[in-house]
Design a protein around this motif. Structure first.
Motif, PDB file in Angstrom:
ATOM      1  N   ASP A 133      50.795  57.106  22.443  1.00  9.83           N
ATOM      2  CA  ASP A 133      51.464  58.340  22.887  1.00  9.83           C
ATOM      3  C   ASP A 133      51.658  59.307  21.723  1.00  9.83           C
ATOM      4  O   ASP A 133      51.398  60.508  21.838  1.00  9.83           O
ATOM      5  N   TYR A 134      52.127  58.781  20.587  1.00  8.15           N
ATOM      6  CA  TYR A 134      52.368  59.632  19.419  1.00  8.15           C
ATOM      7  C   TYR A 134      51.070  60.262  18.920  1.00  8.15           C
ATOM      8  O   TYR A 134      51.020  61.447  18.581  1.00  8.15           O
ATOM      9  N   MET A 135      50.009  59.464  18.845  1.00  8.91           N
ATOM     10  CA  MET A 135      48.742  59.955  18.311  1.00  8.91           C
ATOM     11  C   MET A 135      48.097  60.999  19.218  1.00  8.91           C
ATOM     12  O   MET A 135      47.452  61.922  18.751  1.00  8.91           O
ATOM     13  N   ARG A 136      48.296  60.846  20.532  1.00 11.16           N
ATOM     14  CA  ARG A 136      47.661  61.766  21.484  1.00 11.16           C
ATOM     15  C   ARG A 136      48.520  62.989  21.764  1.00 11.16           C
ATOM     16  O   ARG A 136      48.049  63.937  22.402  1.00 11.16           O
ATOM     17  N   ALA A 137      49.772  62.995  21.277  1.00 11.02           N
ATOM     18  CA  ALA A 137      50.682  64.105  21.581  1.00 11.02           C
ATOM     19  C   ALA A 137      50.317  65.374  20.820  1.00 11.02           C
ATOM     20  O   ALA A 137      50.698  66.470  21.238  1.00 11.02           O
ATOM     21  N   GLY A 138      49.606  65.229  19.702  1.00 12.74           N
ATOM     22  CA  GLY A 138      49.165  66.406  18.970  1.00 12.74           C
ATOM     23  C   GLY A 138      50.026  66.803  17.785  1.00 12.74           C
ATOM     24  O   GLY A 138      49.608  67.600  16.966  1.00 12.74           O
ATOM     25  N   GLY A 139      51.233  66.255  17.654  1.00 16.31           N
ATOM     26  CA  GLY A 139      52.090  66.590  16.523  1.00 16.31           C
ATOM     27  C   GLY A 139      51.695  65.810  15.282  1.00 16.31           C
ATOM     28  O   GLY A 139      51.520  64.589  15.344  1.00 16.31           O
ATOM     29  N   VAL A 140      51.562  66.487  14.148  1.00 16.89           N
ATOM     30  CA  VAL A 140      51.108  65.844  12.917  1.00 16.89           C
ATOM     31  C   VAL A 140      52.096  64.777  12.448  1.00 16.89           C
ATOM     32  O   VAL A 140      51.700  63.670  12.062  1.00 16.89           O
ATOM     33  N   ARG A 141      53.395  65.069  12.472  1.00 15.21           N
ATOM     34  CA  ARG A 141      54.389  64.115  11.974  1.00 15.21           C
ATOM     35  C   ARG A 141      54.406  62.844  12.805  1.00 15.21           C
ATOM     36  O   ARG A 141      54.445  61.733  12.258  1.00 15.21           O
ATOM     37  N   ARG A 142      54.386  63.002  14.123  1.00 11.30           N
ATOM     38  CA  ARG A 142      54.378  61.809  14.987  1.00 11.30           C
ATOM     39  C   ARG A 142      53.098  61.007  14.803  1.00 11.30           C
ATOM     40  O   ARG A 142      53.116  59.775  14.748  1.00 11.30           O
ATOM     41  N   SER A 143      51.970  61.702  14.729  1.00 14.53           N
ATOM     42  CA  SER A 143      50.693  61.015  14.564  1.00 14.53           C
ATOM     43  C   SER A 143      50.654  60.239  13.259  1.00 14.53           C
ATOM     44  O   SER A 143      50.242  59.069  13.221  1.00 14.53           O
ATOM     45  N   ASN A 144      51.076  60.870  12.157  1.00 14.00           N
ATOM     46  CA  ASN A 144      51.080  60.193  10.865  1.00 14.00           C
ATOM     47  C   ASN A 144      52.042  59.014  10.850  1.00 14.00           C
ATOM     48  O   ASN A 144      51.759  57.977  10.234  1.00 14.00           O
ATOM     49  N   HIS A 145      53.183  59.165  11.530  1.00 13.20           N
ATOM     50  CA  HIS A 145      54.145  58.058  11.621  1.00 13.20           C
ATOM     51  C   HIS A 145      53.510  56.875  12.355  1.00 13.20           C
ATOM     52  O   HIS A 145      53.641  55.720  11.920  1.00 13.20           O
ATOM     53  N   ALA A 146      52.813  57.155  13.446  1.00 13.56           N
ATOM     54  CA  ALA A 146      52.160  56.093  14.211  1.00 13.56           C
ATOM     55  C   ALA A 146      51.064  55.420  13.384  1.00 13.56           C
ATOM     56  O   ALA A 146      50.915  54.196  13.414  1.00 13.56           O
ATOM     57  N   ILE A 147      50.294  56.206  12.634  1.00 14.90           N
ATOM     58  CA  ILE A 147      49.246  55.631  11.790  1.00 14.90           C
ATOM     59  C   ILE A 147      49.853  54.717  10.738  1.00 14.90           C
ATOM     60  O   ILE A 147      49.355  53.605  10.496  1.00 14.90           O
ATOM     61  N   ASP A 148      50.943  55.150  10.114  1.00 14.48           N
ATOM     62  CA  ASP A 148      51.593  54.322   9.090  1.00 14.48           C
ATOM     63  C   ASP A 148      52.055  52.988   9.678  1.00 14.48           C
ATOM     64  O   ASP A 148      51.869  51.924   9.066  1.00 14.48           O
ATOM     65  N   GLU A 149      52.669  53.033  10.853  1.00 11.77           N
ATOM     66  CA  GLU A 149      53.127  51.792  11.485  1.00 11.77           C
ATOM     67  C   GLU A 149      51.949  50.916  11.899  1.00 11.77           C
ATOM     68  O   GLU A 149      51.996  49.681  11.769  1.00 11.77           O
ATOM     69  N   LEU A 150      50.891  51.543  12.397  1.00 14.38           N
ATOM     70  CA  LEU A 150      49.705  50.781  12.798  1.00 14.38           C
ATOM     71  C   LEU A 150      49.086  50.071  11.596  1.00 14.38           C
ATOM     72  O   LEU A 150      48.695  48.895  11.690  1.00 14.38           O
ATOM     73  N   LEU A 151      48.993  50.743  10.467  1.00 13.38           N
ATOM     74  CA  LEU A 151      48.420  50.118   9.279  1.00 13.38           C
ATOM     75  C   LEU A 151      49.247  48.918   8.839  1.00 13.38           C
ATOM     76  O   LEU A 151      48.695  47.883   8.423  1.00 13.38           O
ATOM     77  N   LEU A 152      50.565  49.023   8.927  1.00 10.14           N
ATOM     78  CA  LEU A 152      51.426  47.884   8.582  1.00 10.14           C
ATOM     79  C   LEU A 152      51.168  46.714   9.525  1.00 10.14           C
ATOM     80  O   LEU A 152      51.137  45.551   9.094  1.00 10.14           O
ATOM     81  N   ARG A 153      50.981  47.017  10.814  1.00  7.13           N
ATOM     82  CA  ARG A 153      50.691  45.935  11.779  1.00  7.13           C
ATOM     83  C   ARG A 153      49.357  45.263  11.453  1.00  7.13           C
ATOM     84  O   ARG A 153      49.237  44.034  11.520  1.00  7.13           O
ATOM     85  N   LEU A 154      48.358  46.061  11.086  1.00  7.89           N
ATOM     86  CA  LEU A 154      47.055  45.496  10.745  1.00  7.89           C
ATOM     87  C   LEU A 154      47.137  44.639   9.481  1.00  7.89           C
ATOM     88  O   LEU A 154      46.495  43.583   9.396  1.00  7.89           O
TER      89      LEU A 154
END
Length: 306
Positions: A133-154
């Protein structure tokens, strides 16, 4: 009634945008031919099963499975169960080098292996729904936050049970982790190539963009990615060409020129080396595919807390 879905290449966008985050949150589509793209791909399966044919080996994904693989090698969804649902995150290559994975694991992924979690994590379904949802919403801050959390999960995959699936003839490698300076250089290299691959560029042009010596640029990129600079430029050109070939009425010569290849013969040679077929054969393979049932409907991700 819900059933299997078949991939429509005319609606595919990831092949044409190597430096862009692309998220697919849907029922995976069965693909008649392989495709490839210049992003790292992460899949999480909410329900159903997904069977991939990777570059030289199969991968089977069950509900709750999380996997990551390098999309620059030909791969396809070969089959699915009835009515599956997943999220596929296509991350620009630079984010892959932010991952603090063991050097051996990182290099094997870049050379074609697939990393799959060994057991489901109860928090993954809710997290991936939110990150998507965050990545597809279009907001840079939300998208970057989601990417950071995803990288930690990986990164956390390495500490739990996992499987690293690869072809039987995968090469034995001597891993070398890039340092911080190398990481920054790779980032500049990837950014320049992504912006200019359709032009006539060489290793000297790429090195100038990163303010480093051409020989050093070639060495650091090869050690970190397993690819030469020329191979990476060719990959982006082929990915872009693939997207053009999927369009109705595409002319192979025009595709070759628009993708940055200097000649039709160079395009045919590179394309055949990547796929084992000519661009014309690839185009023909796109079209004889089953039609999607008129009864098919998208379904929302089930609430994991329900």
């Amino acid at each position: 009634m819900p059933g299997k879905r078949y991939w429509d290449p005319l609606k595919s966008t990831v092949e044409k945008v190597p430096n862009t985050l692309v998220v697919s949150h849907m029922q995976p589509g069965i693909m008649p031919v392989p495709h490839w793209h210049a992003q790292v791909e992460i899949n999480y399966v909410f329900r159903g099963t997904v069977d991939y044919q990777m570059h030289g080996y199969p991968v089977h994904l069950e509900p709750g499975d999380l996997c990551i693989f390098w999309g620059g090698l030909p791969h396809r969804v070969a089959d699915t169960s009835e009515d599956p649902f997943y999220v596929a995150v296509h991350l620009p290559l630079i984010h892959f080098f932010r991952l603090r994975l063991p050097p051996d694991m990182q290099q094997r992924l870049m050379r074609g292996a697939t990393l799959v979690t060994g057991q489901p994590d109860a928090s993954d379904a809710a997290n991936f729904a939110r990150w998507s949802d965050y990545m597809r919403a279009g907001g840079v801050r939300r998208s970057n936050h989601a990417i950071d959390e995803l990288l930690l999960r990986l990164e956390r995959i390495q500490f739990d049970a996992y499987r690293l699936v690869e072809a039987e003839n995968a090469p034995v490698i001597r891993p070398e982790a890039p340092d911080q300076q190398s990481f920054q250089n790779i980032g500049r290299i990837c950014a320049f190539v992504a912006e200019n691959f359709r032009q006539q560029i060489d290793s000297a042009d790429i090195a100038v963009s990163a303010d480093i010596h051409p020989k050093y640029a070639m060495n650091v990129f090869k050690k970190s990615t397993g690819m030469t600079l020329n191979e990476y430029v060719s990959l982006l050109r082929l990915s872009y060409a693939q997207a053009l070939l999927m369009q109705d009425g595409a002319n192979v010569l025009r595709v070759a020129m628009d993708s940055g290849f200097g000649s039709l013969s160079a395009f045919n040679k590179s394309f055949r080396k990547m796929t084992g077929m000519s661009p014309s054969d690839f185009r023909r393979g796109m079209h004889p595919r089953p039609q999607i049932s008129a009864d098919f409907a998208w379904r929302p991700v089930p609430n994991p807390s329900a």
